[in-house]
Scaffold this motif. Structure first.
Motif, PDB file in Angstrom:
ATOM      1  N   MET A  82       0.810  -1.227   0.000  1.00 10.79           N
ATOM      2  CA  MET A  82       0.000   0.000   0.000  1.00 10.79           C
ATOM      3  C   MET A  82       0.841   1.274   0.000  1.00 10.79           C
ATOM      4  N   THR A  83       2.139   1.160   0.327  1.00  9.85           N
ATOM      5  CA  THR A  83       2.972   2.362   0.458  1.00  9.85           C
ATOM      6  C   THR A  83       2.926   3.269  -0.785  1.00  9.85           C
ATOM      7  N   PRO A  84       3.134   2.723  -2.016  1.00 12.01           N
ATOM      8  CA  PRO A  84       3.070   3.614  -3.181  1.00 12.01           C
ATOM      9  C   PRO A  84       1.682   4.230  -3.388  1.00 12.01           C
ATOM     10  N   LEU A 123      -2.272  -8.519   6.016  1.00 10.88           N
ATOM     11  CA  LEU A 123      -3.070  -7.374   6.425  1.00 10.88           C
ATOM     12  C   LEU A 123      -2.034  -6.302   6.747  1.00 10.88           C
ATOM     13  N   GLN A 124      -1.799  -5.453   5.766  1.00 13.71           N
ATOM     14  CA  GLN A 124      -0.683  -4.516   5.913  1.00 13.71           C
ATOM     15  C   GLN A 124      -1.105  -3.284   6.706  1.00 13.71           C
ATOM     16  N   LEU A 125      -0.300  -3.013   7.725  1.00 11.29           N
ATOM     17  CA  LEU A 125      -0.540  -1.842   8.570  1.00 11.29           C
ATOM     18  C   LEU A 125       0.676  -0.961   8.404  1.00 11.29           C
ATOM     19  N   ALA A 127       2.504   3.358   8.496  1.00 14.79           N
ATOM     20  CA  ALA A 127       2.444   4.801   8.757  1.00 14.79           C
ATOM     21  C   ALA A 127       3.505   5.465   7.899  1.00 14.79           C
ATOM     22  N   GLU A 128       3.158   6.567   7.272  1.00 15.17           N
ATOM     23  CA  GLU A 128       4.077   7.232   6.345  1.00 15.17           C
ATOM     24  C   GLU A 128       4.103   8.732   6.635  1.00 15.17           C
ATOM     25  N   ILE A 129       5.281   9.322   6.440  1.00 18.43           N
ATOM     26  CA  ILE A 129       5.440  10.768   6.666  1.00 18.43           C
ATOM     27  C   ILE A 129       5.912  11.400   5.352  1.00 18.43           C
ATOM     28  N   GLY A 270      14.847  -3.846   0.928  1.00 20.98           N
ATOM     29  CA  GLY A 270      13.690  -3.006   0.625  1.00 20.98           C
ATOM     30  C   GLY A 270      13.275  -3.179  -0.823  1.00 20.98           C
ATOM     31  N   TYR A 271      12.160  -2.559  -1.178  1.00 18.18           N
ATOM     32  CA  TYR A 271      11.763  -2.563  -2.583  1.00 18.18           C
ATOM     33  C   TYR A 271      12.674  -1.632  -3.363  1.00 18.18           C
ATOM     34  N   GLN A 272      12.686  -1.797  -4.692  1.00 19.46           N
ATOM     35  CA  GLN A 272      13.552  -0.947  -5.526  1.00 19.46           C
ATOM     36  C   GLN A 272      13.160   0.524  -5.438  1.00 19.46           C
ATOM     37  N   TYR A 273      11.924   0.823  -4.977  1.00 20.02           N
ATOM     38  CA  TYR A 273      11.551   2.238  -4.895  1.00 20.02           C
ATOM     39  C   TYR A 273      12.209   2.940  -3.713  1.00 20.02           C
ATOM     40  N   HIS A 274      12.796   2.196  -2.795  1.00 17.66           N
ATOM     41  CA  HIS A 274      13.460   2.847  -1.660  1.00 17.66           C
ATOM     42  C   HIS A 274      14.673   3.640  -2.159  1.00 17.66           C
ATOM     43  N   SER A 275      14.868   4.837  -1.583  1.00 22.40           N
ATOM     44  CA  SER A 275      15.892   5.715  -2.143  1.00 22.40           C
ATOM     45  C   SER A 275      16.922   6.188  -1.122  1.00 22.40           C
ATOM     46  N   ALA A 291       9.037  -6.190  10.233  1.00 27.43           N
ATOM     47  CA  ALA A 291       8.583  -4.926   9.632  1.00 27.43           C
ATOM     48  C   ALA A 291       9.723  -4.328   8.838  1.00 27.43           C
ATOM     49  N   ARG A 292       9.349  -3.565   7.819  1.00 27.28           N
ATOM     50  CA  ARG A 292      10.378  -2.894   7.019  1.00 27.28           C
ATOM     51  C   ARG A 292       9.964  -1.457   6.763  1.00 27.28           C
ATOM     52  N   GLY A 293      10.951  -0.631   6.484  1.00 31.68           N
ATOM     53  CA  GLY A 293      10.595   0.753   6.190  1.00 31.68           C
ATOM     54  C   GLY A 293      11.765   1.487   5.611  1.00 31.68           C
ATOM     55  N   GLY A 294      11.559   2.763   5.368  1.00 28.78           N
ATOM     56  CA  GLY A 294      12.645   3.589   4.862  1.00 28.78           C
ATOM     57  C   GLY A 294      12.164   4.680   3.937  1.00 28.78           C
ATOM     58  N   ARG A 295      13.145   5.372   3.365  1.00 28.11           N
ATOM     59  CA  ARG A 295      12.861   6.533   2.498  1.00 28.11           C
ATOM     60  C   ARG A 295      12.549   6.099   1.080  1.00 28.11           C
ATOM     61  N   TYR A 296      11.611   6.823   0.469  1.00 22.84           N
ATOM     62  CA  TYR A 296      11.300   6.575  -0.954  1.00 22.84           C
ATOM     63  C   TYR A 296      10.878   7.910  -1.557  1.00 22.84           C
ATOM     64  N   ASP A 297      11.871   8.790  -1.670  1.00 28.35           N
ATOM     65  CA  ASP A 297      11.570  10.168  -2.046  1.00 28.35           C
ATOM     66  C   ASP A 297      11.108  10.355  -3.493  1.00 28.35           C
ATOM     67  N   THR A 310       8.956   8.916   3.977  1.00 30.73           N
ATOM     68  CA  THR A 310       9.526   7.806   4.742  1.00 30.73           C
ATOM     69  C   THR A 310       8.419   7.176   5.571  1.00 30.73           C
ATOM     70  N   GLY A 311       8.624   5.953   6.010  1.00 33.77           N
ATOM     71  CA  GLY A 311       7.593   5.292   6.807  1.00 33.77           C
ATOM     72  C   GLY A 311       7.932   3.829   6.999  1.00 33.77           C
ATOM     73  N   PHE A 312       6.949   3.080   7.500  1.00 33.18           N
ATOM     74  CA  PHE A 312       7.184   1.643   7.703  1.00 33.18           C
ATOM     75  C   PHE A 312       5.872   0.903   7.494  1.00 33.18           C
ATOM     76  N   SER A 313       5.976  -0.403   7.263  1.00 35.56           N
ATOM     77  CA  SER A 313       4.767  -1.218   7.255  1.00 35.56           C
ATOM     78  C   SER A 313       5.054  -2.582   7.877  1.00 35.56           C
ATOM     79  N   ILE A 314       3.978  -3.204   8.325  1.00 37.55           N
ATOM     80  CA  ILE A 314       4.092  -4.458   9.081  1.00 37.55           C
ATOM     81  C   ILE A 314       2.865  -5.308   8.771  1.00 37.55           C
TER      82      ILE A 314
HETATM   83  N1  LIG Z   1       6.003  -1.082   2.226  1.00 36.72           N
HETATM   84  C1  LIG Z   1       7.415  -1.332   2.378  1.00 36.72           C
HETATM   85  C2  LIG Z   1       7.963  -0.768   3.645  1.00 36.72           C
HETATM   86  C3  LIG Z   1       7.819   0.715   3.706  1.00 36.72           C
HETATM   87  C4  LIG Z   1       6.795   1.445   4.194  1.00 36.72           C
HETATM   88  N2  LIG Z   1       7.121   2.726   4.013  1.00 36.72           N
HETATM   89  C5  LIG Z   1       8.306   2.774   3.457  1.00 36.72           C
HETATM   90  N3  LIG Z   1       8.744   1.563   3.244  1.00 36.72           N
HETATM   91  C6  LIG Z   1       7.649  -2.846   2.381  1.00 36.72           C
HETATM   92  O1  LIG Z   1       6.693  -3.602   2.443  1.00 36.72           O
HETATM   93  O2  LIG Z   1       8.778  -3.257   2.349  1.00 36.72           O
END
Ligand SMILES: N[C@@H](Cc1c[nH]c[nH+]1)C(=O)O
Length: 388
Positions: A82-84, A123-125, A127-129, A270-275, A291-297, A310-314
């Motif tokens: 859901m992050t993108p 069930l992806q939870l 938070a993103e900033i 991380g996914y390739q969109y992480h920057s 859980a994973r997270g990080g920047r994707y500017d 930036t943010g994370f999901s779990i």
């Molecule tokens: N959605 C990303 C983690 C993420 C959330 N926000 C930034 N990165 C993942 O599943 O790996």
């Protein structure tokens, strides 16, 4: 005869006691995020494939289920992350200038079972900033992630920091095609040293040495940062990467006494969109990150508005399976008869937070979730709660 309720591989039902646990956690987490000022959004399950994958990489494409829309004839994608989508909401729909905090909880599906997992539905939870390019946003994301784990009863956490910009910094100034960078990136992800060495042969010595050194740059934060300063090329990009990691490591180490921190500069999970800075949280009893997270500017940019993000999901289903069991809720049993006094009493009890189950004829009250330890009995014209 074929079993009609056979489910597809790695797709499962969630049964009562577990489903309650998942829902209890979902509510607790969304309330927690609200207390930090995060606004809840609910993007759709399906989108046109091209917009669903805008600004992301081939890794997310491979994970996405595709189907044909009978109304438009176009290909739809069932979201795998859901992050993108949330980045699209920030960039396109909200159009705000300052910092925006968004949170979400929803189902995602993976076309292939992720490594180490046995489920293709999550069930992806998260938070993103958006709108903050500095370390405070990354540290707030990490802090909220730690609070999330702690609220679920998981306090002993190991956080691995990494940075998507290291490779870019190492290859800075070299004439290398985007696809080749992607190939090197995936060799680093799988820590395939022999094949990396073949690539390194095509690079100038400084970059080649740095690339090979990268696979060894993991361990305690201060050691890795000191070593990285020596073995990585000295350029603006690498300086920026190391200074961001230092700031985040310093701030994150103050967040919790039980937090173990390390850096793995070749951990590009991380996914390739992480920057930029990326992080993965580990807890005991789960080999893959919880859980994973990080920047994707750059994802917002693809939607027409460049916004730091930036943010994370779990996955709430995994979180619930590791979280301590919630005790069974006690319930009151009442008969199913036509009696106004009884119906009023039941209504009052339910209003006051009690669980009242009206037993139907032949009902043996087998519930996984409720402990029927009391019953409603008639006392003259009144109904009273008595222990069973
Ligand atoms: N959605 C990303 C983690 C993420 C959330 N926000 C930034 N990165 C993942 O599943 O790996």
């Amino acid at each position: 005869m074929m079993n009609r309720w056979l489910l597809p591989e790695d797709i499962a039902d969630v049964l009562p006691a577990e489903a309650r646990k998942v829902e209890t956690l979902r509510r607790a987490m969304l309330d927690l995020y609200q207390s930090y000022g995060y606004e809840l959004v609910a993007p759709p399950l399906l989108e046109f494939l091209d917009s669903l994958l805008t600004g992301t990489g081939s890794d997310l494409n491979l994970q996405t289920f595709k189907l044909v829309d009978q109304l438009s004839g176009r290909t739809l994608g069932l979201r795998a992350d859901m992050t993108p989508q949330v980045a699209r909401i920030d960039a396109h729909l909200l159009n705000r200038e300052g910092v925006t905090r968004l949170c979400y909880a929803g189902s995602v599906a993976h076309a292939r079972t992720p490594v180490g997992s046995s489920a293709r539905e999550e069930l992806q939870l998260g938070a993103e900033i958006y709108g903050c390019a500095t370390w405070e946003a990354d540290v707030e994301a990490i802090s909220l992630l730690l609070k999330t784990l702690s609220l679920a009863g998981l306090n002993k956490v190991h956080l691995d920091l990494s940075h998507a910009g290291v490779l870019v910094g190492i290859l800075d100034g070299q004439d290398i095609a985007k696809e080749d960078i992607a190939a090197i990136y995936s060799l680093l992800q799988s820590k395939d040293r022999p094949r990396l060495a073949l690539w390194a042969k095509c690079l100038p010595t400084e970059s080649a040495d740095a690339l090979m050194a990268l696979t060894e740059l993991n361990g305690s934060c201060s050691d890795v940062l000191a070593q990285a300063k020596q073995v990585l090329p000295k350029n603006k990009l690498i300086d920026e990467v190391l200074s961001q990691l230092t700031k985040i490591f310093t701030a994150a180490s103050l967040l919790s006494e039980e937090l173990e921190l390390s850096i793995d500069l070749a951990d590009l999970r991380g996914y390739q969109y992480h920057s930029g800075v990326m992080f993965a949280a580990y807890v005991d009893s789960l080999p893959q990150p919880i859980a994973r997270g990080g920047r994707y500017d750059h994802v917002g940019q693809a939607f027409g508005r460049s916004r730091p993000a930036t943010g994370f999901s779990i996955d709430l289903l995994t979180l619930a399976s590791l979280s301590p069991a919630i005790g069974r809720k006690s319930a009151i049993v009442a008969p199913w008869i036509n009696d106004v006094e009884l119906l009023m009493k039941i209504s009052d009890l339910r209003h006051g937070g009690e669980v009242v189950i009206q037993a139907m004829s032949g009902d043996t009250l087998q519930t996984a979730e409720y402990l029927c330890d009391r019953e409603l009995v008639r006392q003259g014209s009144l109904w009273e709660v008595k222990k069973k």
